[in-house]
Design a protein around this motif. Structure first.
Motif, mmCIF file in Angstrom:
data_model
loop_
_atom_site.group_PDB
_atom_site.id
_atom_site.type_symbol
_atom_site.label_atom_id
_atom_site.label_comp_id
_atom_site.label_asym_id
_atom_site.label_seq_id
_atom_site.Cartn_x
_atom_site.Cartn_y
_atom_site.Cartn_z
ATOM 1 N N GLU A 32 -7.437 -2.759 13.036
ATOM 2 C CA GLU A 32 -8.359 -3.842 13.075
ATOM 3 C C GLU A 32 -8.035 -4.485 11.499
ATOM 4 O O GLU A 32 -8.298 -5.853 11.034
ATOM 5 C CB GLU A 32 -9.476 -3.699 13.650
ATOM 6 N N VAL A 33 -7.327 -3.567 11.155
ATOM 7 C CA VAL A 33 -6.811 -3.939 9.468
ATOM 8 C C VAL A 33 -4.327 -3.845 9.691
ATOM 9 O O VAL A 33 -4.176 -3.054 10.034
ATOM 10 C CB VAL A 33 -7.030 -2.381 8.609
ATOM 11 N N SER A 34 -4.410 -5.057 9.782
ATOM 12 C CA SER A 34 -3.192 -5.314 10.176
ATOM 13 C C SER A 34 -2.451 -6.233 9.202
ATOM 14 O O SER A 34 -1.038 -6.437 9.686
ATOM 15 C CB SER A 34 -3.338 -6.096 11.114
ATOM 16 N N SER A 35 -3.508 -6.245 8.607
ATOM 17 C CA SER A 35 -2.099 -7.115 7.117
ATOM 18 C C SER A 35 -2.995 -6.743 5.703
ATOM 19 O O SER A 35 -3.602 -6.229 5.649
ATOM 20 C CB SER A 35 -2.816 -8.848 6.860
ATOM 21 N N GLU A 36 -1.367 -6.767 4.591
ATOM 22 C CA GLU A 36 -1.514 -5.995 3.708
ATOM 23 C C GLU A 36 -2.911 -6.845 2.840
ATOM 24 O O GLU A 36 -3.339 -6.051 1.621
ATOM 25 C CB GLU A 36 -0.785 -5.832 2.211
ATOM 26 N N GLN A 37 -3.285 -8.251 2.829
ATOM 27 C CA GLN A 37 -4.391 -9.192 2.346
ATOM 28 C C GLN A 37 -5.547 -8.346 2.300
ATOM 29 O O GLN A 37 -6.888 -8.487 1.603
ATOM 30 C CB GLN A 37 -3.789 -10.368 2.255
ATOM 31 N N GLN A 38 -5.543 -7.989 4.104
ATOM 32 C CA GLN A 38 -7.137 -6.863 3.163
ATOM 33 C C GLN A 38 -7.070 -6.490 3.013
ATOM 34 O O GLN A 38 -8.281 -5.839 2.277
ATOM 35 C CB GLN A 38 -7.343 -6.772 5.122
ATOM 36 N N ILE A 39 -6.679 -5.297 2.665
ATOM 37 C CA ILE A 39 -6.515 -4.116 1.145
ATOM 38 C C ILE A 39 -6.733 -4.357 0.366
ATOM 39 O O ILE A 39 -6.732 -4.327 -0.569
ATOM 40 C CB ILE A 39 -4.895 -3.216 1.810
ATOM 41 N N MET A 40 -5.325 -5.519 0.246
ATOM 42 C CA MET A 40 -5.606 -6.321 -1.663
ATOM 43 C C MET A 40 -6.876 -6.885 -1.574
ATOM 44 O O MET A 40 -7.411 -6.552 -3.163
ATOM 45 C CB MET A 40 -4.679 -7.084 -1.937
ATOM 46 N N GLN A 41 -7.404 -7.192 -0.734
ATOM 47 C CA GLN A 41 -8.520 -7.850 -0.973
ATOM 48 C C GLN A 41 -9.943 -7.251 -1.191
ATOM 49 O O GLN A 41 -11.734 -7.420 -1.906
ATOM 50 C CB GLN A 41 -9.204 -9.100 0.175
ATOM 51 N N SER A 42 -9.733 -5.870 -0.752
ATOM 52 C CA SER A 42 -10.902 -5.040 -0.933
ATOM 53 C C SER A 42 -11.937 -4.284 -2.673
ATOM 54 O O SER A 42 -10.800 -4.622 -3.842
ATOM 55 C CB SER A 42 -10.423 -3.562 -0.312
ATOM 56 N N ASN A 43 -12.116 -3.667 -2.569
ATOM 57 C CA ASN A 43 -12.686 -3.588 -3.436
ATOM 58 C C ASN A 43 -12.181 -1.510 -3.780
ATOM 59 O O ASN A 43 -13.047 -1.386 -4.915
ATOM 60 C CB ASN A 43 -14.398 -2.926 -3.730
ATOM 61 N N MET A 44 -11.306 -1.245 -3.385
ATOM 62 C CA MET A 44 -10.818 -0.434 -3.516
ATOM 63 C C MET A 44 -9.574 0.231 -4.560
ATOM 64 O O MET A 44 -9.489 -0.986 -5.231
ATOM 65 C CB MET A 44 -9.473 0.180 -2.618
ATOM 66 N N ARG A 45 -9.889 1.145 -5.834
ATOM 67 C CA ARG A 45 -8.367 1.650 -7.312
ATOM 68 C C ARG A 45 -7.650 0.645 -6.603
ATOM 69 O O ARG A 45 -6.594 1.400 -5.396
ATOM 70 C CB ARG A 45 -9.285 2.931 -7.325
ATOM 71 N N ASP A 46 -6.819 1.035 -7.838
ATOM 72 C CA ASP A 46 -5.241 0.769 -7.219
ATOM 73 C C ASP A 46 -5.094 1.727 -6.116
ATOM 74 O O ASP A 46 -3.808 1.197 -6.032
ATOM 75 C CB ASP A 46 -4.552 0.366 -8.882
ATOM 76 N N SER A 47 -4.935 3.051 -7.164
ATOM 77 C CA SER A 47 -4.578 4.208 -6.629
ATOM 78 C C SER A 47 -4.486 4.133 -4.788
ATOM 79 O O SER A 47 -3.464 4.397 -3.923
ATOM 80 C CB SER A 47 -4.911 5.358 -7.405
ATOM 81 N N ASP A 48 -5.834 3.997 -4.963
ATOM 82 C CA ASP A 48 -6.478 4.109 -3.156
ATOM 83 C C ASP A 48 -5.487 3.438 -2.923
ATOM 84 O O ASP A 48 -5.326 3.150 -0.914
ATOM 85 C CB ASP A 48 -7.489 4.079 -3.157
ATOM 86 N N LYS A 49 -5.406 1.958 -2.776
ATOM 87 C CA LYS A 49 -4.907 0.501 -2.364
ATOM 88 C C LYS A 49 -3.254 0.423 -1.923
ATOM 89 O O LYS A 49 -2.697 0.581 -0.909
ATOM 90 C CB LYS A 49 -5.006 -0.531 -3.388
ATOM 91 N N ALA A 50 -3.040 2.035 -2.841
ATOM 92 C CA ALA A 50 -1.576 2.109 -2.736
ATOM 93 C C ALA A 50 -1.094 2.549 -1.622
ATOM 94 O O ALA A 50 -0.682 2.942 -0.532
ATOM 95 C CB ALA A 50 -1.540 2.449 -3.856
ATOM 96 N N THR A 51 -2.430 4.043 -1.488
ATOM 97 C CA THR A 51 -2.213 4.309 -0.152
ATOM 98 C C THR A 51 -2.869 4.045 0.696
ATOM 99 O O THR A 51 -1.448 4.684 1.855
ATOM 100 C CB THR A 51 -3.325 5.890 -0.567
ATOM 101 N N LEU A 52 -3.610 3.055 1.220
ATOM 102 C CA LEU A 52 -4.062 2.283 2.420
ATOM 103 C C LEU A 52 -2.773 1.245 2.204
ATOM 104 O O LEU A 52 -2.269 1.186 3.697
ATOM 105 C CB LEU A 52 -4.662 1.683 1.825
ATOM 106 N N LEU A 53 -2.279 1.016 1.553
ATOM 107 C CA LEU A 53 -1.036 0.157 2.010
ATOM 108 C C LEU A 53 0.217 1.045 2.522
ATOM 109 O O LEU A 53 1.646 0.227 3.951
ATOM 110 C CB LEU A 53 -0.767 -0.978 0.867
ATOM 111 N N SER A 54 0.359 2.618 1.488
ATOM 112 C CA SER A 54 1.588 3.001 2.526
ATOM 113 C C SER A 54 0.588 3.359 4.105
ATOM 114 O O SER A 54 2.289 3.674 4.809
ATOM 115 C CB SER A 54 1.097 3.560 1.251
ATOM 116 N N ALA A 55 -0.557 3.669 3.946
ATOM 117 C CA ALA A 55 -0.615 4.065 5.590
ATOM 118 C C ALA A 55 -0.166 3.241 6.683
ATOM 119 O O ALA A 55 -0.181 3.657 7.694
ATOM 120 C CB ALA A 55 -1.893 4.945 5.411
ATOM 121 N N LEU A 56 -1.045 2.123 5.908
ATOM 122 C CA LEU A 56 -0.267 0.250 7.015
ATOM 123 C C LEU A 56 0.765 0.654 7.780
ATOM 124 O O LEU A 56 1.089 0.189 8.955
ATOM 125 C CB LEU A 56 -0.948 -0.652 6.016
ATOM 126 N N ARG A 57 1.318 0.405 6.228
ATOM 127 C CA ARG A 57 3.198 0.305 6.532
ATOM 128 C C ARG A 57 3.778 1.064 7.171
ATOM 129 O O ARG A 57 4.816 1.491 8.619
ATOM 130 C CB ARG A 57 3.981 0.232 4.961
#
Length: 933
Positions: A450-475
């Motif tokens: 359901e989360v297939s784009s990095e934009q979905q993560i970047m627009q979230s309320n996550m901290r930068d460190s968690d955004k980085a972790t989620l982006l890494s997980a997505l990739r």
């Protein structure tokens, strides 16, 4: 009564013998006595009548007294009855009691005998007056209680109003005072009730602030000022750090220079203003004690927070209040806690903390030695903190709290802070929960797609460190999906190749295992998983977890199903199970299962039943009881001939040497003892089973190598991993030649390796004899002559890197030691040595070409089959090579039927008989003639 007079004689008695005829008074006396008796009888009758009258009066008196007592008892009951029905205000109760008891008195006196009325009239009057007095007292008590109850009820109503609207405090206070003044209570009690009411209303304001602090933690920021406790704020555990700091620092109204800054008040380089601003102290500034107290309170809390952060919140909260206070004093003095004090405080050891503080007494020339000693004494509990809070200026306090004592205000302050902490914890927990919920949703979305784009993560309320972790997980997920698809394709094509010890390799196998579990029917799943293991060398973790659950079950049928499947996996690849988490435990169960079935000839169900019994938790507790037996078992196997484990021949005196050196031999023996002892426990004290397990484990880890010339047991023998060169008398001759060449290059002065030049000739040593070599072209032949002699000087050592390479299906290398002419072991430095396999590849290609050539010739002549009929090797691809010679070189992917099973192998004698029959048939049919004629 008749009186008879006595007869008196007129003459004297004549004693001369003449009778005396005078008469005596005895008759009169008798009559007199009779008269007296009659008189006494009459008296007695009178006395008896009087006595009877007295007794009757006593009976009347007693009966009346009894009636009076019953009357009093009835009065008490009647009084209590009327008291229960008394009006809340008590009004009219005394008059009512007076009327009732007057009537009851009159009624009672009517029943009293006249002779007793004077006496009982007085008793009744006294009793009546007592009951009336008692009624008056009850009326007064009832009325006062009514006043008090009414005041209390009104006060509670007003407290509720003030709690809901603190602005009503003054109006509520006036209201309750009017209510108290309107009562008929004494002036003293009225003043007391007013004071209590003021106190309760103030506490109500405090309770409202406590609730506000929990709902809005920020509202408690200035609580100390509002409550007037700024000068006596303590540490979080109650330690009075401020009192210590007042004592040690002292108050100064004007600025002074100290070390690195101008200071004022209690040794502070800042001033905290009434509005909460913090300003830096400059020369010439002045402060009053209120300013200094305000600043001291702020800084005390800051230093406590800093100390707690350094030590750790949990460690800090576990320290007693006196220790906290002393540590805040140390931190205040130094600017922060010294390192040795922090380390000691983290340990929680009070004696160590005190010693660490006292140790700092020599700092700065010992100027604060006395202070450090006193702080250490307070930490130990040998000294107490003397409270020295200054008089408070009520002008800065909320006047609504003026009615409370200092202890009450401090209590409210602590409760407000505690409520603020609870509230903040709830807020933090809610924020964290919302954050974690969003984070979990993103993580789940990555897994589900359901989360297939990095934009979905970047627009979230996550901290930068968690955004980085989620982006890494997505990739990674996107890469995993591609990797899984590629791995699945390779698997389907029979070309899957992975490192079973790497995370990527395991991930691929797990992904393919997941697809198998979802897509393959249960009856076909075992076969497909065996193909996966054959290609990958390991088992999907989910499959292993299922196997482990079954193998550790106490239900025999579950154990049997799991271990039969695991046994087949282990036959496909003996290391497949142990390469995954928990796999070693399953492998041990498989070893036991196979031992029971193959060695003890038990049926699979009987073997499973035994293992299920061993899975009983009670058996685990028996290990302790087995310790004495284990020690005896270890003694029994200390002299085990380990070399015989690795001798597969039936010839005597053919056991391999254990280890290249005595140290290696000792290490191998120690490994065996440790493995055997553990297996003794695991087998429940069964020495034979323990030995079997230990031997199996040793054979997995160790083996015999003959590369060095002498058959020697070592860990990870190279013959298990280095390929043999086909069609050679010495399949590993190429290994020896390469190793000898590398040794010759490393040790150029060794005459055995490098013959010395003598003009055009070379002088070498062969078995202690010097030989002449015509020129360098003869070196290869010389080294073949000395090959065994050189290899006898070689020691191969398996290292942890060797094991890692072997387990990851890589070509393992070994540390090479070479014994020089002086008998010293020299190391072939710079690398883990391994052979160059290109010569093996070239030889294999030559062999393949030769086989094709032979197959083509056999297609024409049929000689290959004739050779087979005469006892030779069956021609490769004999069933089809005559039509397609190249086809015999294609090795088909093993099918499920080719997976090693627990069935008995074919007996060699049967094969000989089959060959004989085929030979006779072929001879009879003329197939042995060249060309088929």
């Amino acid at each position: 009564m008749v009186l008879i007079r006595p007869i008196e004689a007129s003459r004297s008695i004549d004693i001369g013998g003449i009778p005396d005829t005078r008469v005596d008074n005895s008759v009169g006396q008798g009559l007199s006595q009779i008269g007296g008796a009659l008189s006494n009888h009459a008296d007695m009758q009178n006395q008896m009548a009087l006595r009877r009258q007295q007794m009757e009066q006593q009976v009347d008196d007693f009966a009346t007294n009894q009636a009076f007592q019953r009357w009093q008892d009835d009065n008490a009951l009647d009084f209590a009855k009327h008291q229960e029905g008394m009006a809340p205000s008590g009004k009219g109760f005394t008059d009512n009691v007076s009327g009732i008891f007057t009537k009851r008195s009159e009624d009672f006196l009517k029943s009293v005998p006249d002779s007793l009325k004077p006496k009982f009239a007085e008793l009744v009057a006294t009793a009546r007056n007592q009951w009336i007095d008692k009624g008056a007292a009850a009326e007064i008590d009832q009325r006062n209680n009514w006043y008090r109850t009414s005041i209390t009820e009104r006060q509670q109503t007003l407290q509720n109003q003030v709690f809901n609207d603190p602005a009503m405090f003054d109006a509520a206070r006036q209201d309750v005072h009017r209510t108290i003044d309107a009562s008929g209570l004494s002036l003293t009690e009225k003043e007391k009730l007013k004071k209590q009411a003021d106190e309760m209303l103030s506490l109500t304001i405090g309770e409202r602030e406590i609730r506000n602090a929990e709902a809005n933690p920020g509202s408690a920021v200035n609580a100390a000022g509002r409550l007037g406790v700024t000068g006596v704020v303590t540490t979080s555990r109650g330690g009075d750090a401020m009192s210590l700091l007042r004592k040690f620092e002292g108050f100064r109204e004007t600025t002074y220079w100290d070390v690195n800054a101008h200071r004022v008040g209690y040794g502070s380089d800042t001033i905290t203003t009434a509005d909460g601003r913090v300003i830096r102290v400059e020369k010439g500034m002045k402060v009053n004690r209120s300013d200094a107290e305000r600043d001291l309170a702020r800084r005390t809390k800051e230093f406590e927070k800093a100390a707690s952060s350094k030590i750790g919140a949990e460690n800090w909260n576990n320290l007693p209040p006196n220790v906290q206070a002393a540590l805040v004093s140390v931190a205040y003095n130094y600017g922060s806690l010294p390192g040795n004090v922090v380390d000691a405080a983290r340990s929680g050891d009070i004696a160590r903390i005190a010693a660490s503080v006292e140790f700092r007494g020599n700092d700065n020339g010992g100027v604060n030695r006395k202070r450090r000693a006193e702080e250490a004494s307070i930490i130990r509990g040998s000294s107490e903190i003397t409270r020295n809070a200054p008089a408070f200026d009520p002008a800065s306090m909320d006047p609504r709290y003026a009615n409370l004592s200092l202890s009450q205000r401090l209590s409210l302050y602590d409760q407000m802070n505690a409520a603020a902490q609870r509230g903040q914890s709830v807020i933090d927990a809610q924020v964290k929960a919302a954050y974690e919920s969003e984070k979990s949703a993103l993580q789940l979305g990555i897994q589900t797609g359901e989360v297939s784009s990095e934009q979905q993560i970047m627009q979230s309320n996550m901290r930068d460190s968690d955004k980085a972790t989620l982006l890494s997980a997505l990739r990674t997920r996107q890469g995993d999906q591609f990797m899984t698809a590629q791995a699945l394709s390779d698997f389907q094509n029979g070309a899957l190749s992975i490192d079973p010890y790497s995370s990527d390799g395991k991930k691929k196998v797990d992904a393919i295992g997941g697809v198998i579990n979802q897509s393959v029917a249960p009856e076909n799943r075992q076969a497909v998983l065996e193909q996966l293991i054959a290609q990958s060398g390991t088992v999907p973790q989910s499959t292993l977890n299922q196997l482990r659950a079954g193998a550790e079950s106490q239900v025999p049928s579950e154990v049997e199903a799991a271990l039969q499947a695991a046994s087949r996996f282990s036959q496909v690849n003996p290391s497949a199970l142990s390469r995954r988490d928990g796999g070693s435990a399953v492998q041990k169960k498989v070893d036991d299962f196979d031992y029971y079935v193959n060695s003890l000839n038990l049926s699979p169900s009987e073997a499973a039943k035994r293992i299920a019994e061993q899975n009983d938790p009670n058996k685990i507790r028996e290990r302790k009881a087995l310790e004495p037996a284990a020690k005896e078992f270890r003694k029994q196997i200390e002299n085990t001939d380990i070399g015989s484990m690795f001798d597969d021949s039936w010839l005597p005196f053919n056991d391999p040497k254990v280890g290249f050196t005595e140290m290696q031999a000792a290490g191998i023996a120690a490994d065996y003892l440790a493995i055997a002892e553990e297996q003794f426990y695991a087998s429940g004290g069964n020495p034979e089973l323990a030995k079997n397990r230990a031997n199996a484990e040793m054979k997995r880890l160790y083996g015999a190598t003959e590369i060095t010339g002498t058959k020697t047991v070592m860990k990870y023998p190279p013959e298990k991993f280095w390929p043999a060169k086909a069609d050679e008398n010495d399949p590993y001759g190429y290994v020896k030649d390469q190793l000898i060449n590398d040794l010759a290059a490393m040790f150029p002065d060794d005459q055995l390796l490098n013959p010395k030049k003598d003009g055009e000739q070379l002088r070498g040593m062969v078995e202690g004899r010097e030989v002449l070599i015509r020129n360098e072209s003869g070196l290869d032949e010389y080294r073949r002559m000395t090959r065994d002699q050189i290899m006898n000087r070689v020691v191969l050592v398996s290292t942890p890197e060797t094991g890692s390479e072997a387990k990851s299906n890589q070509l393992p290398g070994y540390t090479v030691l070479y014994k020089d002419e002086q008998g010293n072991l020299q190391t072939l430095y710079g690398k883990q040595w391994r052979p160059d396999l290109s010569v093996v590849s070239a030889a294999a290609k030559q062999q393949q070409a030769k086989r094709i050539e032979t197959a083509e010739r056999n297609q024409v002549s049929g000689l290959g089959m004739a050779e087979y009929m005469n006892g030779g090797d069956i021609p490769m691809g004999a069933s089809s090579a005559w039509d397609n010679p190249e086809a015999q070189q294609i090795i088909p992917t093993p099918s499920v039927s080719n997976v090693p099973s627990m069935q008995s192998p074919t007996i060699k004698s049967d094969i000989a008989e089959q060959r004989s029959e085929l030979f006779q048939d072929a001879k009879s049919n003329g197939l042995l003639n060249a060309g088929g004629h």
